[in-house]
Design a protein around this motif. Structure first.
Motif, PDB file in Angstrom:
ATOM      1  N   PRO A  95      84.964 102.353  16.285  1.00 26.54           N
ATOM      2  CA  PRO A  95      83.517 102.589  16.376  1.00 26.54           C
ATOM      3  C   PRO A  95      83.132 104.052  16.526  1.00 26.54           C
ATOM      4  N   HIS A  96      84.024 104.896  17.071  1.00 31.31           N
ATOM      5  CA  HIS A  96      83.704 106.301  17.303  1.00 31.31           C
ATOM      6  C   HIS A  96      84.029 107.180  16.103  1.00 31.31           C
ATOM      7  N   MET A  97      84.655 106.612  15.070  1.00 28.89           N
ATOM      8  CA  MET A  97      85.002 107.378  13.878  1.00 28.89           C
ATOM      9  C   MET A  97      83.988 107.117  12.771  1.00 28.89           C
ATOM     10  N   THR A  98      83.789 108.125  11.913  1.00 31.86           N
ATOM     11  CA  THR A  98      82.951 107.913  10.740  1.00 31.86           C
ATOM     12  C   THR A  98      83.669 106.971   9.771  1.00 31.86           C
ATOM     13  N   ASN A 102      87.660 106.420   9.307  1.00 36.09           N
ATOM     14  CA  ASN A 102      88.267 105.101   9.393  1.00 36.09           C
ATOM     15  C   ASN A 102      89.155 104.833   8.189  1.00 36.09           C
ATOM     16  N   ARG A 136      78.637 108.025   7.945  1.00 32.88           N
ATOM     17  CA  ARG A 136      78.032 107.078   8.883  1.00 32.88           C
ATOM     18  C   ARG A 136      79.077 106.503   9.835  1.00 32.88           C
ATOM     19  N   LEU A 137      78.577 105.861  10.891  1.00 32.76           N
ATOM     20  CA  LEU A 137      79.432 105.141  11.828  1.00 32.76           C
ATOM     21  C   LEU A 137      79.409 103.653  11.487  1.00 32.76           C
ATOM     22  N   HIS A 139      78.651 100.955  13.066  1.00 31.60           N
ATOM     23  CA  HIS A 139      77.511 100.141  13.488  1.00 31.60           C
ATOM     24  C   HIS A 139      76.281 100.367  12.621  1.00 31.60           C
ATOM     25  N   GLN A 140      76.315 101.400  11.769  1.00 32.02           N
ATOM     26  CA  GLN A 140      75.186 101.676  10.885  1.00 32.02           C
ATOM     27  C   GLN A 140      75.302 100.949   9.549  1.00 32.02           C
TER      28      GLN A 140
END
Length: 346
Positions: A95-98, A102, A136-137, A139-140
């Motif tokens: 979740p903390h990586m773009t 990832n 983007r991340l 969750h987006q």
């Protein structure tokens, strides 16, 4: 059930068993998956399909037997030493990586040169039609987009076999059906072997070149979607894969003079007036409609027939939307099917 096809196997299981204490999760399984095919392992919860996938990946140890990948015995190899990659149901994105980070993760761990990483990440995202999402991340993104990113992250490592553990299970029905089509197209484009685990019969029929139907740690049948649907080899396969009317041998002897088990699919059963005589090539049973189930494209009729036989008939809703259904609950009817449409269940 051994696969004796001459096509080279990407994955081969020879006498593979898995025990958890006194519980037999997989029992002496022989199975071959051909190179470049979309192969599905289908079965209810607890049937052993996910355990088999995890043994191929190396996440579960084999109790007995051997696993070969392209002819090489990898039974005792660590997961990172096997030319396979796995896509999980929850996608397992960081979740903390773009998105780009990832997708690049596996190449970064392998210390691939940065210029090559950038090029391959860009190619992978474009292949998934998500080239605009790199910054983007997770969750987006939507659920379908995250599913494609998980695929890109797995495929960028160029595995020879991709293992998919119910990757569409978390999606809603409409998106899942859309992703089924996309997943099959991606598999054809990349040309590698996909092994797909699912409990969804329609999903397996839609995606697969071949299907292995699992039940209680064993494979009951392996075949193309048409073969396992039209010609089930066991009563379990007939009942699990879609809806089926199973006719026991004693009743089959009364109806058609053959003491063998038969199955006939609801879409091949029609409902006729009770006083209508069937044709010479047809089998029929008198009964009473006990229930109607409206499914949108079709209406399913449940008929309580003679000799204790319950028959399910399905009629496509091709009448005008404002017209009422031709039959109602409580009607006395005759259910009819062409005798040749009943498949023998060995």
């Amino acid at each position: 059930m051994a696969d004796t096809a001459a096509t080279p196997h990407a994955v081969e299981l020879r006498g593979v068993s898995k025990r958890f204490g006194d519980t037999i999760a997989v029992a002496e399984l022989d199975l071959g998956v051909r190179s470049g095919e979309f192969f599905s392992m289908l079965g209810p919860s607890g049937s052993g399909k996910t355990t088999v996938l995890r043994m191929i990946a190396g996440f579960e140890e084999v109790t007995s037997g051997s696993i070969l990948l392209e002819g090489e015995d990898v039974t005792r190899s660590a997961p990172f030493d096997r030319p396979v990659n796995t896509v999980f149901q929850d996608y397992a994105l960081f979740p903390h990586m773009t998105i780009a980070q990832n997708v690049a993760y596996g190449l970064t761990v392998r210390k691939t040169p940065k210029a090559e990483i950038r090029r391959r990440v860009a190619d992978a995202l474009e292949q998934m039609r998500l080239g605009h999402t790199g910054d983007r991340l997770p969750h987006q993104l939507s659920g379908g987009q995250r599913q494609r990113i998980a695929l890109a992250r797995a495929l960028i490592l160029r595995p020879r076999v991709l293992l998919l553990d119910e990757p569409l299970g978390a999606l809603d029905k409409q998106l899942r059906e859309q992703m089924q089509i996309e997943l099959k197209q991606i598999q054809r484009e990349v040309g590698i072997t996909f092994i797909f685990v699912t409990h969804d019969q329609e999903e397996a029929l839609t995606l697969s070149d071949r299907i292995a139907v699992f039940n209680q740690g064993r494979v009951e049948q392996v075949g193309t979607p048409r073969e396992v649907y039209e010609f089930p080899q066991t009563a379990f396969v007939a009942g699990f894969l879609g809806v089926s009317n199973l006719i026991a041998p004693d009743l089959a002897e009364r109806l058609i003079g053959e003491s063998r088990a038969f199955t006939v699919r609801p879409e091949r059963v029609r409902i006729a007036p009770a006083d209508m005589a069937p044709a010479a090539h047809e089998t029929s049973v008198l009964g009473t409609i006990s229930e109607l189930v409206y499914t949108g494209p079709a209406t399913r009729y449940i008929v309580e027939g003679e000799h204790g036989l319950r028959v399910i008939a399905e009629r496509h809703n091709d009448h005008a939307p404002n017209d009422t259904a031709p039959w109602s609950r409580g009607d006395r009817v005759r259910v009819v099917w062409a005798t040749e449409h009943a498949a023998v269940v060995p």
